[in-house]
Design an enzyme around this catalytic site. Structure first.
Site, PDB file in Angstrom:
ATOM      1  N   LEU A 108       4.962  13.657  -7.892  1.00 43.76           N
ATOM      2  CA  LEU A 108       4.871  12.191  -7.815  1.00 43.76           C
ATOM      3  C   LEU A 108       4.686  11.726  -6.373  1.00 43.76           C
ATOM      4  O   LEU A 108       4.962  12.476  -5.434  1.00 43.76           O
ATOM      5  CB  LEU A 108       6.145  11.590  -8.423  1.00 43.76           C
ATOM      6  CG  LEU A 108       6.325  11.902  -9.915  1.00 43.76           C
ATOM      7  CD1 LEU A 108       7.748  11.607 -10.384  1.00 43.76           C
ATOM      8  CD2 LEU A 108       5.306  11.117 -10.741  1.00 43.76           C
ATOM      9  N   PRO A 109       4.276  10.461  -6.189  1.00 49.00           N
ATOM     10  CA  PRO A 109       3.940  10.017  -4.824  1.00 49.00           C
ATOM     11  C   PRO A 109       5.122   9.978  -3.844  1.00 49.00           C
ATOM     12  O   PRO A 109       4.972  10.402  -2.708  1.00 49.00           O
ATOM     13  CB  PRO A 109       3.375   8.609  -5.037  1.00 49.00           C
ATOM     14  CG  PRO A 109       2.911   8.589  -6.453  1.00 49.00           C
ATOM     15  CD  PRO A 109       3.838   9.490  -7.207  1.00 49.00           C
ATOM     16  N   THR A 133       6.473  15.502  -2.320  1.00 48.64           N
ATOM     17  CA  THR A 133       7.000  15.398  -0.958  1.00 48.64           C
ATOM     18  C   THR A 133       7.733  14.067  -0.863  1.00 48.64           C
ATOM     19  O   THR A 133       7.103  13.003  -0.939  1.00 48.64           O
ATOM     20  CB  THR A 133       5.856  15.423   0.079  1.00 48.64           C
ATOM     21  OG1 THR A 133       5.104  16.619  -0.110  1.00 48.64           O
ATOM     22  CG2 THR A 133       6.415  15.389   1.492  1.00 48.64           C
ATOM     23  N   LYS A 176       9.819  21.276   4.663  1.00 48.57           N
ATOM     24  CA  LYS A 176       8.467  20.688   4.643  1.00 48.57           C
ATOM     25  C   LYS A 176       8.291  19.720   5.835  1.00 48.57           C
ATOM     26  O   LYS A 176       7.255  19.709   6.496  1.00 48.57           O
ATOM     27  CB  LYS A 176       8.278  19.956   3.310  1.00 48.57           C
ATOM     28  CG  LYS A 176       7.107  19.038   3.222  1.00 48.57           C
ATOM     29  CD  LYS A 176       5.880  19.675   2.635  1.00 48.57           C
ATOM     30  CE  LYS A 176       4.712  18.688   2.667  1.00 48.57           C
ATOM     31  NZ  LYS A 176       3.463  19.249   2.284  1.00 48.57           N
ATOM     32  N   LYS A 216       2.439   9.925   6.201  1.00 47.71           N
ATOM     33  CA  LYS A 216       3.578   9.864   5.253  1.00 47.71           C
ATOM     34  C   LYS A 216       4.580  10.975   5.595  1.00 47.71           C
ATOM     35  O   LYS A 216       5.784  10.739   5.712  1.00 47.71           O
ATOM     36  CB  LYS A 216       3.055  10.048   3.819  1.00 47.71           C
ATOM     37  CG  LYS A 216       4.175  10.208   2.797  1.00 47.71           C
ATOM     38  CD  LYS A 216       3.713  10.741   1.451  1.00 47.71           C
ATOM     39  CE  LYS A 216       4.929  11.143   0.622  1.00 47.71           C
ATOM     40  NZ  LYS A 216       4.615  11.745  -0.657  1.00 47.71           N
TER      41      LYS A 216
HETATM   42  P1  NAD Z   1      -1.799  11.305  -6.367  1.00 52.10           P
HETATM   43  O1  NAD Z   1      -1.598   9.899  -5.986  1.00 52.10           O
HETATM   44  O2  NAD Z   1      -3.187  11.854  -6.525  1.00 52.10           O
HETATM   45  O3  NAD Z   1      -1.018  11.611  -7.752  1.00 52.10           O
HETATM   46  C1  NAD Z   1       0.223  11.076  -8.096  1.00 52.10           C
HETATM   47  C2  NAD Z   1       0.192  10.859  -9.618  1.00 52.10           C
HETATM   48  O4  NAD Z   1       1.489  10.431 -10.034  1.00 52.10           O
HETATM   49  C3  NAD Z   1      -0.793   9.759 -10.038  1.00 52.10           C
HETATM   50  O5  NAD Z   1      -1.662  10.289 -11.009  1.00 52.10           O
HETATM   51  C4  NAD Z   1       0.106   8.658 -10.583  1.00 52.10           C
HETATM   52  O6  NAD Z   1      -0.483   7.926 -11.644  1.00 52.10           O
HETATM   53  C5  NAD Z   1       1.299   9.450 -11.042  1.00 52.10           C
HETATM   54  N1  NAD Z   1       2.531   8.676 -11.165  1.00 52.10           N
HETATM   55  C6  NAD Z   1       3.080   7.819 -10.280  1.00 52.10           C
HETATM   56  N2  NAD Z   1       4.259   7.343 -10.733  1.00 52.10           N
HETATM   57  C7  NAD Z   1       4.462   7.918 -11.948  1.00 52.10           C
HETATM   58  C8  NAD Z   1       5.490   7.839 -12.907  1.00 52.10           C
HETATM   59  N3  NAD Z   1       6.570   7.062 -12.727  1.00 52.10           N
HETATM   60  N4  NAD Z   1       5.377   8.569 -14.044  1.00 52.10           N
HETATM   61  C9  NAD Z   1       4.281   9.355 -14.240  1.00 52.10           C
HETATM   62  N5  NAD Z   1       3.271   9.482 -13.353  1.00 52.10           N
HETATM   63  C10 NAD Z   1       3.362   8.765 -12.231  1.00 52.10           C
HETATM   64  O7  NAD Z   1      -0.982  12.169  -5.305  1.00 52.10           O
HETATM   65  P2  NAD Z   1      -1.150  13.737  -4.978  1.00 52.10           P
HETATM   66  O8  NAD Z   1      -2.154  13.906  -3.881  1.00 52.10           O
HETATM   67  O9  NAD Z   1      -1.291  14.487  -6.244  1.00 52.10           O
HETATM   68  O10 NAD Z   1       0.271  14.025  -4.321  1.00 52.10           O
HETATM   69  C11 NAD Z   1       1.435  14.199  -5.110  1.00 52.10           C
HETATM   70  C12 NAD Z   1       2.566  14.638  -4.204  1.00 52.10           C
HETATM   71  O11 NAD Z   1       2.197  15.849  -3.540  1.00 52.10           O
HETATM   72  C13 NAD Z   1       2.894  13.624  -3.090  1.00 52.10           C
HETATM   73  O12 NAD Z   1       4.291  13.568  -2.924  1.00 52.10           O
HETATM   74  C14 NAD Z   1       2.180  14.203  -1.880  1.00 52.10           C
HETATM   75  O13 NAD Z   1       2.786  13.811  -0.652  1.00 52.10           O
HETATM   76  C15 NAD Z   1       2.329  15.697  -2.132  1.00 52.10           C
HETATM   77  N6  NAD Z   1       1.316  16.538  -1.488  1.00 52.10           N
HETATM   78  C16 NAD Z   1      -0.004  16.187  -1.518  1.00 52.10           C
HETATM   79  C17 NAD Z   1      -0.960  17.004  -0.893  1.00 52.10           C
HETATM   80  C18 NAD Z   1      -2.426  16.658  -0.932  1.00 52.10           C
HETATM   81  O14 NAD Z   1      -3.192  17.264  -0.184  1.00 52.10           O
HETATM   82  N7  NAD Z   1      -2.855  15.721  -1.755  1.00 52.10           N
HETATM   83  C19 NAD Z   1      -0.534  18.191  -0.253  1.00 52.10           C
HETATM   84  C20 NAD Z   1       0.811  18.541  -0.275  1.00 52.10           C
HETATM   85  C21 NAD Z   1       1.731  17.702  -0.893  1.00 52.10           C
END
Ligand code: NAD
Length: 293
Positions: free
Chosen positions: A65-66, A96, A171, A246
Site C-alpha cells: 500500500l502507499p 514502505t 529500508k 517519500k
Molecule cells: P501504487 O500507487 O502503484 O500502488 C498502490 C496500490 O494500492 C494502488 O493500486 C491503490 O489503489 C491501492 N490502495 C490504496 N489504498 C488501498 C486500500 N485501502 N485498500 C486496497 N488497495 C488500496 O504504488 P507502488 O509503486 O505499487 O508502491 C507500493 C508501495 O511499495 C509503496 O509503499 C512504495 O513506497 C513501495 N515501493 C515502491 C517502489 C517502486 O519503485 N514503485 C519500490 C520500492 C517500494
C-alpha cells in the site's frame, strides 16, 4: 501451496501477486481500483469486493500500500483485518511506511498471537516483475521462518532485521545512503566532465578506486555512460524522484526518533526537494545529475 490474500495491486503489488500465482499459490486479491484487480483476474487470481473478503481462510495476508495511514486503516482501523483472522494466518506488510506505524500494527497483532512482519522491499518495478526483490523483515523469529516460505516466491534476498519496525528502519537507512551516494556520484562526474574528462573513463577510474559505489557500478547517472541505465533513456524511471523523497522523509523521522545527527541525509532530502520543485518529480532519481550539467 498456500492461500494468500493480497491487498494493493499497484506498480509493485500487481507483479508480486502475479509471481505468487506463477508459483502455484491460490491468490485472492483486492484493490480500490477495479482495473488493477481485473489485470490479476486474467492471471488466475480470484477478485474480492472488499479487503475482509480477500483474506478469508488465508495462510498469508500480503499488503503493498502507499503509506502508513493505509496500512493502519487496513489492519487496525475501519477495515480492521487483524480482528477478522486467527493465529494461523501470517501477515506481511511489504509497503514502505513509517517505522512507528509498523511497530504499532505489529505489536497489536502480537497481542492477539498473530504473526505480523513489516517487510518493505528494495528493488523497483523491474525486480518485482522478475521476482528478485530484497525483503527487510521486522518481527519475531517464528514469523520470519513462516514469512520466508512465501517471500522466496517474490524475491531473492530475505533478511531478518530485528523486531517490529526494524524492516522499515533498515529500508530508511538503505535509501538515505542511496540518495547520498547518488548525489555524490553525480557531483564527482559533473566536476570531472567540466574539466574535460570523459565521464566513461572517469567512471572506470573511480570504479577501480575507493570511490566505487552502487550508483557508479550499476546505475551511472551520467547520460551515455551505461546503455541500460535511466540516464541513457532521458531519465525515465526506474525509481522516481517523488518516491525517493517519500523514503527520505521517512528516513528523517527515523533519525529524529533516535536523536541521530544525519546532516548528510538532511542535505540529500533538501536537494531532492529542490529537484522535485523544479518539476522533476516523475523522472528517475538519478536525474539529479541534471542539476549540475
Ligand atoms: P501504487 O500507487 O502503484 O500502488 C498502490 C496500490 O494500492 C494502488 O493500486 C491503490 O489503489 C491501492 N490502495 C490504496 N489504498 C488501498 C486500500 N485501502 N485498500 C486496497 N488497495 C488500496 O504504488 P507502488 O509503486 O505499487 O508502491 C507500493 C508501495 O511499495 C509503496 O509503499 C512504495 O513506497 C513501495 N515501493 C515502491 C517502489 C517502486 O519503485 N514503485 C519500490 C520500492 C517500494
Amino acid at each position: 501451496m498456500a492461500t494468500v490474500g493480497f491487498i494493493g495491486l499497484g506498480n509493485m503489488g500487481g507483479p508480486m501477486a502475479k509471481n505468487l500465482l506463477k508459483a502455484g499459490h491460490k491468490v485472492n486479491v483486492f484493490d480500490l481500483v477495479p482495473a488493477a484487480c481485473d489485470a490479476l483476474a486474467k492471471e488466475g487470481a480470484l477478485v474480492a469486493s472488499t479487503a475482509p473478503d480477500a483474506i478469508k481462510n488465508s495462510d498469508y495476508i500480503i499488503s503493498m500500500l502507499p503509506a502508513g495511514e493505509h496500512v493502519a486503516e487496513t489492519y487496525i482501523g475501519q477495515s480492521g483485518l487483524l480482528e477478522k483472522i486467527g493465529t494461523e494466518t501470517c501477515v506481511l506488510d511489504c509497503s514502505t511506511i513509517d517505522a512507528e506505524t509498523a511497530r504499532r500494527v505489529g505489536e497489536t497483532a502480537e497481542k492477539s498471537g498473530i504473526g505480523f512482519m513489516d517487510a518493505p522491499v528494495s528493488g523497483g518495478v523491474a525486480a518485482a516483475a522478475a521476482g528478485t526483490l530484497s525483503f527487510m523483515c521486522g518481527g519475531t523469529a517464528d514469523s520470519f521462518e513462516k514469512a520466508k516460505l512465501i517471500l522466496k516466491d517474490m524475491g531473492k534476498n530475505i533478511f531478518h532485521a530485528g523486531p517490529h519496525g526494524s524492516g522499515q528502519v533498515a529500508k530508511g537507512c538503505n535509501n538515505m545512503l542511496l540518495a547520498i551516494h547518488m548525489l555524490g556520484t553525480a557531483e564527482a562526474l559533473a566536476m570531472g566532465a567540466k574539466h574535460n574528462l570523459d565521464p566513461k573513463v572517469l567512471s572506470e577510474i573511480m570504479l577501480a578506486s575507493s570511490g566505487r559505489n552502487w550508483s557508479l557500478e550499476v546505475y551511472n547517472p551520467y547520460p551515455g555512460v551505461m546503455d541500460n541505465a535511466p540516464a541513457s533513456n532521458n531519465y525515465q524511471p526506474g525509481f522516481m524522484v517523488d518516491l525517493m523523497l517519500k523514503d527520505l522523509r521517512l528516513a528523517m523521522e527515523i533519525a529524529e526518533a533516535a536523536g541521530v545527527d544525519n546532516a548528510m541525509g538532511q542535505l540529500a532530502k533538501d536537494l531532492y526537494e529542490k529537484h522535485q520543485e523544479a518539476g522533476h518529480g516523475r523522472l528517475d532519481f538519478s536525474s539529479v545529475q541534471n542539476r549540475l550539467t
